[in-house]
Each structure stands twice: as structure tokens, then as C-alpha cells.
Write a protein that holds these residues in place. Structure first.
Motif, PDB file in Angstrom:
ATOM      1  N   LEU A   1      66.004 127.696  28.187  1.00  0.00           N
ATOM      2  CA  LEU A   1      65.358 128.952  27.803  1.00  0.00           C
ATOM      3  C   LEU A   1      66.172 129.702  26.756  1.00  0.00           C
TER       4      LEU A   1
ATOM      5  N   GLU B   1      57.389 130.529  30.014  1.00  0.00           N
ATOM      6  CA  GLU B   1      56.985 131.508  31.024  1.00  0.00           C
ATOM      7  C   GLU B   1      57.010 130.894  32.422  1.00  0.00           C
TER       8      GLU B   1
ATOM      9  N   GLN C   1      60.639 130.565  33.535  1.00  0.00           N
ATOM     10  CA  GLN C   1      61.181 131.853  33.962  1.00  0.00           C
ATOM     11  C   GLN C   1      60.657 132.218  35.348  1.00  0.00           C
TER      12      GLN C   1
ATOM     13  N   LYS D   1      68.008 127.482  32.492  1.00  0.00           N
ATOM     14  CA  LYS D   1      68.526 128.663  31.793  1.00  0.00           C
ATOM     15  C   LYS D   1      69.029 128.297  30.399  1.00  0.00           C
TER      16      LYS D   1
ATOM     17  N   ASP E   1      62.838 133.009  38.674  1.00  0.00           N
ATOM     18  CA  ASP E   1      62.657 134.239  39.450  1.00  0.00           C
ATOM     19  C   ASP E   1      62.345 133.929  40.913  1.00  0.00           C
TER      20      ASP E   1
END
Length: 335
Positions: free
Chosen positions: A309, A275, A278, A306, A282
Motif C-alpha cells: 500500500l 481499498e 486497507q 502495508k 483494519d
């Protein structure tokens, strides 16, 4: 102007809120008037990069920052972060390294952009020094700042290090704001510095592409080997803890990897690593979104995150399928 201090020698002592709002907007939103693609190595790309850095300058002045009063709990949270010695010294070295490398460049546009970058790194050091002074954060004595012997290596280490640290700092900064553990006045005070870091690594990514495109082909293998060496050095450095002794003989342990591991120190929110990663992605996209899309963005750290993830989500999906199958097997097993 031969001295870096003369680049911005007339900053306003008390700019109006309107002036600051306009400067802040322009520091985050910029497009080049140059038409067509901006291909690295071309005159158009180089001019756009230099224009971007000059025209998005934010004229805030560290000496007039009003540091907010903090309650004891917040003050302890800030003063106990294991970053201040390294943060101040890193900015001090960055200014020297960027100024030294700028002196090596013959191209006037890139020289000007990197000299301005060096000036802003020195301003970051001033901001941190003012914060340390305002909140009485104990510090070890600063070492002397010496011009690097290998100027290119030092500049590459600084540039790539900022690309890594800024990516994670964007996420940690947003996390701290969401948690509400720091007063909004302090968040707003540091916000221009965070956006300035975005501009710095935008400049570095486009300088790197320009440098690769304009260097003779026979120099490229040696340069790329140096880049790999820098990444190896940064990976090693971030596995280490730096220790220093202050004037009273107290040891300070500084976390070189705080921007990756510091979520627990920045917030009480229980956030999982995926989380947080991410959130970093963002925030990275958000901070770059206002700049001309034709300029290159740093990609190595975002792409690694990326990939991580994607692998994590595949693993979670496969693990979920295995658990579901084991559950079905138990249901159909004879009593």
C-alpha cells in the motif's frame, strides 16, 4: 483426557442468549493476570498463551445452528462460491495435523493449547459440513485423512496458511456484511467462527515465537530454512486451481487463492484492490484489539500488505505530480 473428543464433552445443547453473549465477549476480550512483560521463551509467556486459548473458548455447538432460509439469488451466490471442497478438506487436515504435532510436544501447557486448537478445527469442519448439508451444496467425495509423515512441516504449512487466509478472510467477511448481499442471520452465524480463526493464528504466532526461543541454537538454521520453504510452497499453492470429481462425474474447480481474489464473488460493491487491502488491515487490527497487547500478533502478511500500500500510494502521488506537470506544460504551450 487421551481423546480429543473428550476435551469439551458437555457443551450445552441450548445455551441462553445471556450465556452466549457472555461467551462471545470473553472470546474477544482477554488479558493475562500475569504481571510484567511476556517475553517468548519464558514460563510467564507460555502460561499466558495457554490460559488465553483455554479461557476464550466459545461453547457454540454446530449441531444446533439454525441456518436461515435464503432467497434464490443469495442461495446461488453461496453455492457457486469455488471454495467448499477445499474449505471442508482443509479443516479436516488441519485437525489431524495439529493433533499430531501436539502429540510431539512435551510441554504440558503448549500441548494442551494445540490439542484444543485441533478440537476447534474439527468443529470448523462440522460447521462447514452442516452448511453444505443445509444448502445442498454439491461436493466431491472427501479423501481419506491420513496423519502426515512430516508432522512439523504439515503443522507449519497449516499454521502459516491460516495466518494468510484469515487476514484476507477478515476483510472479505466485513465487505460481505457491508454489501448486505447475505442475510444478517448468516453473518451472525459465521461470526464466532471468524473470531475463532483470529484466536487460532494468535496462538500460532505465539507458539512460533516460543518454539524459536526455546529450541537449541544449532537447530535454528534448519528450522528457519523450513519456514522459508513453507512460504515458497504456499506461494506456489495459491497460484494453482484444485480440481476434483464428485460421485456423479462432475468436475469441481476450487480456487486456492479465493481469500485474496474473491471480492467480486462476495459483493456487488465496486471496490479497488488498495481499498480492500486497507479493509483487511483494519479488520485484522479490530479482531486482535481485545487480546492482551503483550501477546504477539502475526505480522508477515499485514506487513507485506502495508508495504504494498505504501508503494502504491507513492506511485499514485508521483503519477499525479507527472500529470499535473504535463497539464501545466500544455497550458503554457504556444497555440
Amino acid at each position: 483426557m487421551s481423546r480429543l473428543e473428550q476435551l469439551y464433552s458437555h457443551l450445552p445443547d441450548a445455551p441462553s442468549d445471556k450465556t452466549l453473549a457472555k461467551a462471545d465477549f470473553e472470546a474477544r476480550h482477554w488479558s493475562s493476570a500475569i504481571p510484567g512483560p511476556l517475553k517468548p521463551g519464558t514460563e510467564e509467556h507460555k502460561r499466558a498463551v495457554a490460559d488465553m486459548f483455554r479461557e476464550t473458548f466459545n461453547p457454540y455447538k454446530p449441531s444446533v445452528i439454525e441456518w436461515p432460509n435464503l432467497d434464490p439469488q443469495t442461495l446461488h451466490r453461496i453455492t457457486s462460491l469455488p471454495i467448499w471442497d477445499i474449505a471442508v478438506q482443509t479443516e479436516g487436515k488441519a485437525r489431524l495435523r495439529m493433533a499430531a504435532y501436539a502429540d510431539m510436544i512435551d510441554d504440558p501447557d503448549m500441548k494442551d493449547a494445540l490439542r484444543r486448537n485441533a478440537w476447534e478445527e474439527n468443529r470448523h469442519k462440522e460447521v462447514l459440513s452442516k452448511l453444505v448439508e443445509a444448502y445442498n451444496i454439491p461436493m466431491a467425495p472427501e479423501p481419506p485423512y491420513i496423519e502426515p509423515k512430516d508432522t512439523e512441516w504439515a503443522y507449519l504449512v497449516t499454521g502459516f496458511s491460516e495466518c494468510v487466509d484469515s487476514f484476507f478472510a477478515f476483510g472479505l467477511f466485513a465487505l460481505a456484511e457491508r454489501a448486505g448481499l447475505f442475510p444478517m442471520e448468516l453473518i451472525e452465524t459465521f461470526e464466532p467462527v471468524m473470531q475463532e480463526e483470529c484466536r487460532h493464528i494468535l496462538l500460532f504466532a505465539n507458539w512460533l515465537a516460543w518454539h524459536r526461543a526455546t529450541m537449541p541454537w544449532w537447530k535454528r538454521p534448519v528450522f528457519e530454512a523450513r519456514v522459508l520453504g513453507v512460504w515458497a510452497f504456499l506461494a506456489y499453492e495459491r497460484m494453482d486451481l484444485a480440481r476434483s470429481i464428485d460421485s456423479e462425474g462432475n468436475e469441481h474447480t476450487q480456487d486456492n487463492n479465493f481469500t485474496v481474489t474473491g471480492a467480486k464473488d462476495m459483493t456487488d460493491i465496486d471496490i479497488k484492490v488498495p481499498e480492500l487491502m486497507q479493509l483487511c488491515l483494519d479488520e485484522n487490527d479490530r479482531r486482535f484489539s481485545g487480546y492482551d497487547h503483550r501477546l504477539l500478533r502475526p505480522t508477515t502478511t499485514p506487513n507485506l500488505v502495508k508495504t504494498g500500500l505504501f508503494a502504491y500510494r507513492l506511485w499514485e502521488k508521483a503519477l499525479g505530480a507527472v500529470r499535473a506537470r504535463l497539464g501545466q506544460t500544455k497550458q503554457h504551450a504556444p497555440a
